[in-house]
Design a protein around this motif. Structure first.
Motif, mmCIF file in Angstrom:
data_model
loop_
_atom_site.group_PDB
_atom_site.id
_atom_site.type_symbol
_atom_site.label_atom_id
_atom_site.label_comp_id
_atom_site.label_asym_id
_atom_site.label_seq_id
_atom_site.Cartn_x
_atom_site.Cartn_y
_atom_site.Cartn_z
ATOM 1 N N ALA A 28 112.246 -101.938 62.801
ATOM 2 C CA ALA A 28 113.349 -102.116 61.853
ATOM 3 C C ALA A 28 112.989 -101.409 60.555
ATOM 4 O O ALA A 28 111.811 -101.143 60.281
ATOM 5 C CB ALA A 28 113.605 -103.602 61.589
ATOM 6 N N ARG A 29 114.015 -101.115 59.790
ATOM 7 C CA ARG A 29 113.824 -100.515 58.466
ATOM 8 C C ARG A 29 114.678 -101.290 57.478
ATOM 9 O O ARG A 29 115.768 -101.751 57.819
ATOM 10 C CB ARG A 29 114.284 -99.057 58.469
ATOM 11 C CG ARG A 29 113.421 -98.143 59.301
ATOM 12 C CD ARG A 29 113.957 -96.708 59.243
ATOM 13 N NE ARG A 29 112.992 -95.756 59.783
ATOM 14 C CZ ARG A 29 112.822 -95.506 61.073
ATOM 15 N NH1 ARG A 29 113.574 -96.123 61.960
ATOM 16 N NH2 ARG A 29 111.912 -94.642 61.485
ATOM 17 N N TYR A 30 114.175 -101.444 56.293
ATOM 18 C CA TYR A 30 115.030 -101.989 55.228
ATOM 19 C C TYR A 30 114.495 -101.480 53.891
ATOM 20 O O TYR A 30 113.293 -101.435 53.656
ATOM 21 C CB TYR A 30 115.066 -103.522 55.264
ATOM 22 C CG TYR A 30 113.842 -104.157 54.693
ATOM 23 C CD1 TYR A 30 113.855 -104.695 53.416
ATOM 24 C CD2 TYR A 30 112.667 -104.182 55.414
ATOM 25 C CE1 TYR A 30 112.722 -105.246 52.877
ATOM 26 C CE2 TYR A 30 111.532 -104.731 54.895
ATOM 27 C CZ TYR A 30 111.572 -105.260 53.625
ATOM 28 O OH TYR A 30 110.435 -105.787 53.094
ATOM 29 N N ASN A 33 111.508 -99.422 53.615
ATOM 30 C CA ASN A 33 110.306 -99.958 54.251
ATOM 31 C C ASN A 33 110.446 -99.848 55.764
ATOM 32 O O ASN A 33 111.559 -99.816 56.294
ATOM 33 C CB ASN A 33 110.115 -101.443 53.889
ATOM 34 C CG ASN A 33 109.671 -101.637 52.469
ATOM 35 O OD1 ASN A 33 108.491 -101.579 52.167
ATOM 36 N ND2 ASN A 33 110.625 -101.857 51.567
ATOM 37 N N VAL A 35 109.331 -101.895 59.230
ATOM 38 C CA VAL A 35 108.738 -103.065 59.877
ATOM 39 C C VAL A 35 108.082 -102.545 61.147
ATOM 40 O O VAL A 35 108.760 -102.050 62.053
ATOM 41 C CB VAL A 35 109.794 -104.128 60.215
ATOM 42 C CG1 VAL A 35 109.137 -105.325 60.891
ATOM 43 C CG2 VAL A 35 110.551 -104.552 58.957
ATOM 44 N N ASP A 53 101.227 -101.524 48.367
ATOM 45 C CA ASP A 53 100.726 -102.746 48.988
ATOM 46 C C ASP A 53 101.117 -102.718 50.464
ATOM 47 O O ASP A 53 102.019 -101.986 50.878
ATOM 48 C CB ASP A 53 101.361 -103.975 48.331
ATOM 49 C CG ASP A 53 101.257 -103.951 46.814
ATOM 50 O OD1 ASP A 53 100.294 -103.363 46.286
ATOM 51 O OD2 ASP A 53 102.160 -104.516 46.158
ATOM 52 N N LEU A 55 101.700 -105.416 53.923
ATOM 53 C CA LEU A 55 101.830 -106.801 54.385
ATOM 54 C C LEU A 55 101.472 -106.906 55.866
ATOM 55 O O LEU A 55 101.970 -106.124 56.678
ATOM 56 C CB LEU A 55 103.276 -107.269 54.155
ATOM 57 C CG LEU A 55 103.599 -108.735 54.446
ATOM 58 C CD1 LEU A 55 104.798 -109.178 53.614
ATOM 59 C CD2 LEU A 55 103.901 -108.983 55.921
ATOM 60 N N LEU A 57 101.331 -109.775 59.062
ATOM 61 C CA LEU A 57 101.667 -111.113 59.562
ATOM 62 C C LEU A 57 101.186 -111.192 61.010
ATOM 63 O O LEU A 57 101.595 -110.382 61.850
ATOM 64 C CB LEU A 57 103.178 -111.349 59.491
ATOM 65 C CG LEU A 57 103.697 -112.605 60.197
ATOM 66 C CD1 LEU A 57 103.160 -113.877 59.531
ATOM 67 C CD2 LEU A 57 105.230 -112.624 60.200
ATOM 68 N N VAL A 81 98.824 -110.019 51.952
ATOM 69 C CA VAL A 81 99.204 -108.767 51.306
ATOM 70 C C VAL A 81 97.932 -108.085 50.815
ATOM 71 O O VAL A 81 97.150 -108.685 50.075
ATOM 72 C CB VAL A 81 100.167 -109.006 50.129
ATOM 73 C CG1 VAL A 81 100.433 -107.697 49.376
ATOM 74 C CG2 VAL A 81 101.473 -109.616 50.620
ATOM 75 N N ILE A 102 104.222 -104.405 57.358
ATOM 76 C CA ILE A 102 105.326 -103.802 56.609
ATOM 77 C C ILE A 102 104.760 -102.843 55.572
ATOM 78 O O ILE A 102 103.899 -103.211 54.770
ATOM 79 C CB ILE A 102 106.230 -104.868 55.968
ATOM 80 C CG1 ILE A 102 106.770 -105.815 57.053
ATOM 81 C CG2 ILE A 102 107.386 -104.199 55.227
ATOM 82 C CD1 ILE A 102 107.741 -106.863 56.545
ATOM 83 N N PRO A 104 105.895 -99.100 53.134
ATOM 84 C CA PRO A 104 106.916 -98.112 52.784
ATOM 85 C C PRO A 104 106.967 -97.032 53.862
ATOM 86 O O PRO A 104 105.945 -96.745 54.497
ATOM 87 C CB PRO A 104 106.398 -97.535 51.461
ATOM 88 C CG PRO A 104 105.521 -98.596 50.899
ATOM 89 C CD PRO A 104 104.872 -99.239 52.091
#
Lengths: 122, 122
Positions: A28-30, A33, A35, A53, A55, A57, A81, A102, A104
């Motif tokens: 996915a992109r948002y 960024n 994912v 930075d 992230l 998970l 992070v 996640i 950029p």
């Protein structure tokens, strides 16, 4: 992966679609960024990202995140992070890890485009 | 929540620290984004975010995401990106939902600062 209407992404289904380690897949992109999903086993290399930075998970397994002089051990449902410019080494020492990362868009997973495994669409 | 060394965040532990619904808590920041946790029950309102996409990841429960003319039902481990400018209504119709929401900092959860429940640090 271009979507005309928003549709959900099932992480388990996506993890089932690839097997290689330390090779990020974009699901996915948002907001510029990406994912990314990654599977991991063994050691990644020491690196940092100068301008962004990052992230992490953990979805399954145990991720050891080493920093210079400091280590965090992450299990399922735990995130961290890594601040820009911070050297880190992700390690999967106890079997396979599945994680969401996640970044950029176009971030090099090694911190260096010359050595990176480019994230590709899944 | 300012951290001198990177430290992990346990989502379950953080969800255990608040009870109210549709009231986002900030558990991490990266690249001017906020990682927010929210609990939900019942309906949220129709709204959109003019300038930013929004990411939802369901941690527990069933999240119904309504769009105009289209609905997605998300279970644990499923995510969706709501594109900027897209009207949506999150609903938790079958008991409580726990979810991660990622937004640019200071994004109003209702799309309008005048009616928003401000995201606060946990």
């Amino acid at each position: 992966m271009v979507q005309t209407t928003p549709s959900k992404v099932d992480l388990a289904e996506k993890f089932g679609q690839f097997c290689d380690h330390w090779a990020p897949r974009i699901v996915a992109r948002y907001n510029d960024n990406e994912v990314r999903l990654a599977k991991a086993e063994g050691d990644f290399q020491w690196h940092s990202h100068t301008d962004s930075d990052e992230l992490f998970l953990v979805v399954s397994g145990t991720l050891t995140m080493e920093f210079r002089g400091h280590t965090e051990v992450l299990e399922q449902g735990q995130m961290i992070v890594v601040p820009r410019g911070t050297e880190h080494r992700p390690r999967a020492l106890n079997g396979e890890v599945q994680m969401v990362i996640i970044d950029p868009k176009d971030t090099a997973n090694t911190g260096d485009p010359a050595t990176a495994t480019k994230a590709i669409d899944l």
